[in-house]
Write a protein that holds these residues in place. Structure first.
Motif, PDB file in Angstrom:
ATOM      1  N   UNK A 195       0.831  -1.202   0.000  1.00  0.00           N
ATOM      2  CA  UNK A 195       0.000   0.000   0.000  1.00  0.00           C
ATOM      3  C   UNK A 195       0.871   1.261   0.000  1.00  0.00           C
ATOM      4  N   UNK A 196       0.355   2.312  -0.638  1.00  0.00           N
ATOM      5  CA  UNK A 196       1.038   3.602  -0.672  1.00  0.00           C
ATOM      6  C   UNK A 196       0.179   4.621   0.071  1.00  0.00           C
ATOM      7  N   UNK A 203       4.181   8.134  10.156  1.00  0.00           N
ATOM      8  CA  UNK A 203       5.015   7.461   9.149  1.00  0.00           C
ATOM      9  C   UNK A 203       5.687   6.219   9.732  1.00  0.00           C
ATOM     10  N   UNK A 204       6.261   6.345  10.919  1.00  0.00           N
ATOM     11  CA  UNK A 204       6.922   5.202  11.552  1.00  0.00           C
ATOM     12  C   UNK A 204       5.944   4.044  11.750  1.00  0.00           C
ATOM     13  N   UNK A 231       3.622  -0.338   4.857  1.00  0.00           N
ATOM     14  CA  UNK A 231       3.230   0.656   3.857  1.00  0.00           C
ATOM     15  C   UNK A 231       4.432   1.439   3.328  1.00  0.00           C
ATOM     16  N   UNK A 232       4.317   1.870   2.097  1.00  0.00           N
ATOM     17  CA  UNK A 232       5.242   2.873   1.555  1.00  0.00           C
ATOM     18  C   UNK A 232       4.630   4.223   1.863  1.00  0.00           C
ATOM     19  N   UNK A 233       5.356   5.072   2.578  1.00  0.00           N
ATOM     20  CA  UNK A 233       4.829   6.363   3.006  1.00  0.00           C
ATOM     21  C   UNK A 233       5.554   7.485   2.269  1.00  0.00           C
ATOM     22  N   UNK A 239       0.020   7.721  -6.802  1.00  0.00           N
ATOM     23  CA  UNK A 239      -1.091   6.754  -6.902  1.00  0.00           C
ATOM     24  C   UNK A 239      -1.425   6.220  -5.512  1.00  0.00           C
ATOM     25  N   UNK A 240      -1.553   7.146  -4.579  1.00  0.00           N
ATOM     26  CA  UNK A 240      -1.764   6.772  -3.185  1.00  0.00           C
ATOM     27  C   UNK A 240      -3.070   6.011  -2.996  1.00  0.00           C
ATOM     28  N   UNK A 241      -3.019   5.021  -2.133  1.00  0.00           N
ATOM     29  CA  UNK A 241      -4.235   4.318  -1.730  1.00  0.00           C
ATOM     30  C   UNK A 241      -5.022   5.141  -0.721  1.00  0.00           C
ATOM     31  N   UNK A 242      -4.333   6.040  -0.035  1.00  0.00           N
ATOM     32  CA  UNK A 242      -4.970   6.960   0.903  1.00  0.00           C
ATOM     33  C   UNK A 242      -4.027   8.124   1.139  1.00  0.00           C
ATOM     34  N   UNK A 243      -4.597   9.312   1.376  1.00  0.00           N
ATOM     35  CA  UNK A 243      -3.801  10.493   1.688  1.00  0.00           C
ATOM     36  C   UNK A 243      -4.472  11.238   2.832  1.00  0.00           C
ATOM     37  N   UNK A 244      -3.662  11.665   3.792  1.00  0.00           N
ATOM     38  CA  UNK A 244      -4.188  12.395   4.952  1.00  0.00           C
ATOM     39  C   UNK A 244      -3.339  13.628   5.179  1.00  0.00           C
TER      40      UNK A 244
END
Length: 303
Positions: free
Chosen positions: A85-86, A142-143, A150-152, A177-182
């Motif tokens: 996941x990205x 991120x950690x 995940x790739x962050x 092509x993120x699977x999610x962004x916050x």
């Protein structure tokens, strides 16, 4: 003085020894066979310890590498649910924005309107800046996400002169092509207005903006974040917007309008309220906040 006996001659001695040996050999052989059948009591086995043609060969290590598995499959990722996941994490503002007022004040296209590139963000009454808060929480998130596989991708890590601008922040998530962004923020409302809320993209279409494909998944992401953030921190949804749901839809944020991947903003609390500020400035609370955000993302991606 003699007792009438004489020592045997050499010939008689040899014959006697031969007879004794002939009698002892079968007895010794029988004893060895009995011992061998019982095995070495230290080894607990019933097999001869004498080496065979194959007994000195070393068995090859089980396939499967460090995981110790014998199946030949890669390492078991059951403890890394976000493998593949990205996730894009967008720490709101930038600690250096204040040094570049004209650069962050220039207008950029957010699809349906024009808006300033970025702002300095808010701060607590004691001077703890929103930009410092967002970087700290984002790094903690991120950690946690990387530990889950995940790739962050960060939009900025305090390593830029300013910004990036809101349109570039959205583009970073799109290109990944993120699977999610916050996008991580803290609010600057009036004192007495407390709590957190998650901002969802409105359904907008115009210019370079088209959120029709992401409003549904973004709403699911936001709902997961509200649940997990509240549970992790003990914070309540904002008492000044969202009607107690912790969710607010907006159509004026370039980071959402220009996104083509599921994306939300989270306002973790109100920096201008002393009670919320006491939480936001506490490192242990920020760690809990990061855990809530990371778990909300994890829940969404594992739906």
């Amino acid at each position: 003085m003699s007792n009438g006996s004489f020592p045997p001659s050499p010939g008689r001695r040899s014959g006697t020894l031969a007879v004794v040996l002939t009698a002892l050999v079968p007895v010794c052989l029988a004893g060895w066979l009995i011992w061998d059948s019982m095995g070495d009591p230290k080894s607990g086995g019933g097999t001869s310890s004498l080496p065979t043609a194959d007994s000195t060969s070393i068995a090859p290590p089980a396939s499967g590498g460090p995981s110790g598995g014998a199946t030949g499959h890669p390492k078991d990722d059951s403890g890394r649910p976000l493998t593949g996941k990205v996730v894009v994490i967008d720490p709101g503002h930038n600690p250096h924005n204040r040094d570049h007022p004209s650069a962050i004040a220039r207008s950029v296209d957010i699809g349906t309107a024009k808006k300033e590139c970025d702002t300095t963000g808010t701060a607590t009454n004691s001077g703890y800046s929103e930009a410092s808060f967002t970087l700290d929480v984002s790094r903690r998130v991120r950690t946690l996400l990387q530990d889950r596989g995940a790739k962050v991708v960060f939009t900025q890590d305090g390593d830029r002169a300013y910004g990036p601008c809101v349109d570039e922040r959205a583009e970073i998530g799109n290109k990944a092509h993120a699977d999610a962004a916050v996008s991580v923020h803290a609010d600057g409302a009036a004192a007495g207005q407390r709590g957190f809320h998650v901002i969802l993209p409105a359904s907008v279409r115009g210019g370079g903006a088209d959120t029709s494909a992401i409003t549904g998944p973004s709403h699911r992401l936001g709902t997961r974040l509200v649940t997990e953030f509240s549970e992790a921190t003990g914070a309540k949804p904002a008492n000044y917007m969202g009607d107690g749901t912790g969710l607010k839809v907006r159509d004026d944020l370039g980071g959402l309008n220009l996104s083509t991947v599921p994306k939300v903003f989270i306002e973790c609390g109100n920096m201008r309220d002393s009670k919320d500020a006491a939480q936001l400035t506490d490192a242990a609370w920020r760690e809990r906040a990061a855990r809530g955000i990371a778990q909300g993302i994890t829940d969404f991606l594992n739906r």
